[in-house]
Write a protein that holds these residues in place. Structure first.
Motif, PDB file in Angstrom:
ATOM      1  N   PRO A 176       0.823  -1.210   0.000  1.00 34.06           N
ATOM      2  CA  PRO A 176       0.000   0.000   0.000  1.00 34.06           C
ATOM      3  C   PRO A 176       0.859   1.263   0.000  1.00 34.06           C
ATOM      4  O   PRO A 176       2.023   1.245   0.414  1.00 34.06           O
ATOM      5  CB  PRO A 176      -0.777  -0.132   1.317  1.00 34.06           C
ATOM      6  N   ARG A 179      -1.585   6.321   1.840  1.00 34.63           N
ATOM      7  CA  ARG A 179      -3.030   6.477   2.047  1.00 34.63           C
ATOM      8  C   ARG A 179      -3.732   5.127   2.198  1.00 34.63           C
ATOM      9  O   ARG A 179      -4.955   5.078   2.348  1.00 34.63           O
ATOM     10  CB  ARG A 179      -3.643   7.257   0.882  1.00 34.63           C
ATOM     11  N   GLY A 180      -2.961   4.048   2.106  1.00 34.93           N
ATOM     12  CA  GLY A 180      -3.560   2.724   2.216  1.00 34.93           C
ATOM     13  C   GLY A 180      -4.089   2.188   0.905  1.00 34.93           C
ATOM     14  O   GLY A 180      -4.761   1.153   0.877  1.00 34.93           O
ATOM     15  N   LYS A 181      -3.801   2.879  -0.197  1.00 34.31           N
ATOM     16  CA  LYS A 181      -4.195   2.424  -1.529  1.00 34.31           C
ATOM     17  C   LYS A 181      -3.042   1.649  -2.164  1.00 34.31           C
ATOM     18  O   LYS A 181      -1.880   1.848  -1.803  1.00 34.31           O
ATOM     19  CB  LYS A 181      -4.570   3.617  -2.413  1.00 34.31           C
ATOM     20  N   GLY A 258      -2.408  -5.736   6.500  1.00 35.89           N
ATOM     21  CA  GLY A 258      -2.305  -4.526   5.692  1.00 35.89           C
ATOM     22  C   GLY A 258      -0.968  -4.273   5.040  1.00 35.89           C
ATOM     23  O   GLY A 258      -0.759  -3.208   4.450  1.00 35.89           O
TER      24      GLY A 258
END
Length: 301
Positions: A176, A179-181, A258
């Motif tokens: 990622p 921004r976690g994208k 994540g």
């Protein structure tokens, strides 16, 4: 005279090609040629004509029967002695890939213990060709391997039997961004993505290549890293070096926590099998008990 020379000669007689036989025997063409020459010197006669295709001389035809008989008798005697020893010690000799030994075998072994009782296991790990050769050489009782067209071609199905014991997914993953994208996306608008690729020795290279070749819209990929270890590719993917396809069991913790994200459309996720192989007609009681347990469909799927 070495047993391997007889096996080389049998393979050359079967394929009628030095290059094809050398490939099947996992040696270079020059090294294979030297071994055939050494066998001829030991026999004291030319066994083949160096033509295309290769043909056997009169001496070669006579010697082929002797080679077949010798190899069969020696392997039969070895298998009988090893099975007798294995039954006494109840040690399972298993050959498998490094990743499967870490991600699949531990849970599967727990189920086997509940069914068959506690027994020791000796595991040998390596690339697909390495572990297949362990089975072929009688150095493993069972082969646990990712299944692919390439591995199925390398295994003699007249001598060995197989069963599928689990299914796995090959997932496209990316690290990622802040921004976690996903850092890398697999879509037509994204352009060529840096790709962490499998080396030729990894079974899943062929599985991935075949799947991508059959897609109508192929993702644009630019190879920036290649390795013969799924774990090495996993580490580089977590560091954000590029996009990679990796087995779900290997990356499920990274995805849950994540560190990696699954990217691309559903059609980029590839299903494949985990398979067992053993010698047909095995009389090893432990091997047979494990084989029958696997056939029930118990264990991780």
């Amino acid at each position: 005279m070495h047993l391997v020379w007889l096996e080389d000669f049998i393979e050359l007689a079967r394929t009628r090609s030095f290059s094809r036989a050398a490939e099947n025997r996992f040696v270079t063409h020059p090294a294979f040629g030297r071994r055939i020459k050494a066998l001829e010197q030991w026999v004291g006669a030319e066994l083949v004509t160096r033509t295309q295709p290769v043909t056997l001389t009169r001496a070669g035809k006579l010697f082929l029967d002797a080679a077949h008989n010798s190899v069969d008798v020696l392997y039969a005697a070895r298998a009988q002695l090893q099975e007798s020893s294995a039954e006494t010690e109840k040690v399972l000799r298993l050959a498998t890939g490094r990743t499967l030994s870490q991600t699949f075998f531990p849970d599967w072994y727990e189920g086997i213990k509940q069914h068959c009782g506690v027994f020791p296991v000796s595991i040998t790990t390596g690339g697909a060709q390495d572990v297949i050769m362990k089975l072929a050489a009688g150095e493993a009782d069972i082969l646990l391997i990712y299944s692919s067209p390439a591995t199925r071609m390398l295994i003699d199905h007249q001598r060995y039997e197989s069963q599928t014991i689990a299914h796995e997914l090959l997932l496209p993953v990316s690290a990622p961004d802040k921004r976690g994208k996903p850092l890398y996306r697999l879509d037509a608008k994204a352009g060529a993505m840096p790709w962490l690729a499998f080396s030729q020795t990894l079974t899943l290279r062929g599985v991935l290549a075949k799947h991508l070749a059959e897609l109508e819209q192929k993702p644009a990929l630019k190879m920036v890293y290649q390795a013969d270890s799924y774990e090495s590719i996993q580490e580089m993917a977590v560091r954000g070096t590029g996009v990679a396809w990796l087995p779900q069991r290997l990356v499920h913790k990274d995805i849950a926590e994540g560190r990696l994200l699954v990217v691309g459309e559903q059609n980029l996720r590839i299903r494949f099998d985990v398979s067992l192989y053993r010698v047909r007609g095995s009389t090893n009681e432990l091997v047979n008990a494990i084989w029958n347990y696997a056939a029930t469909g118990a264990g991780p799927r």
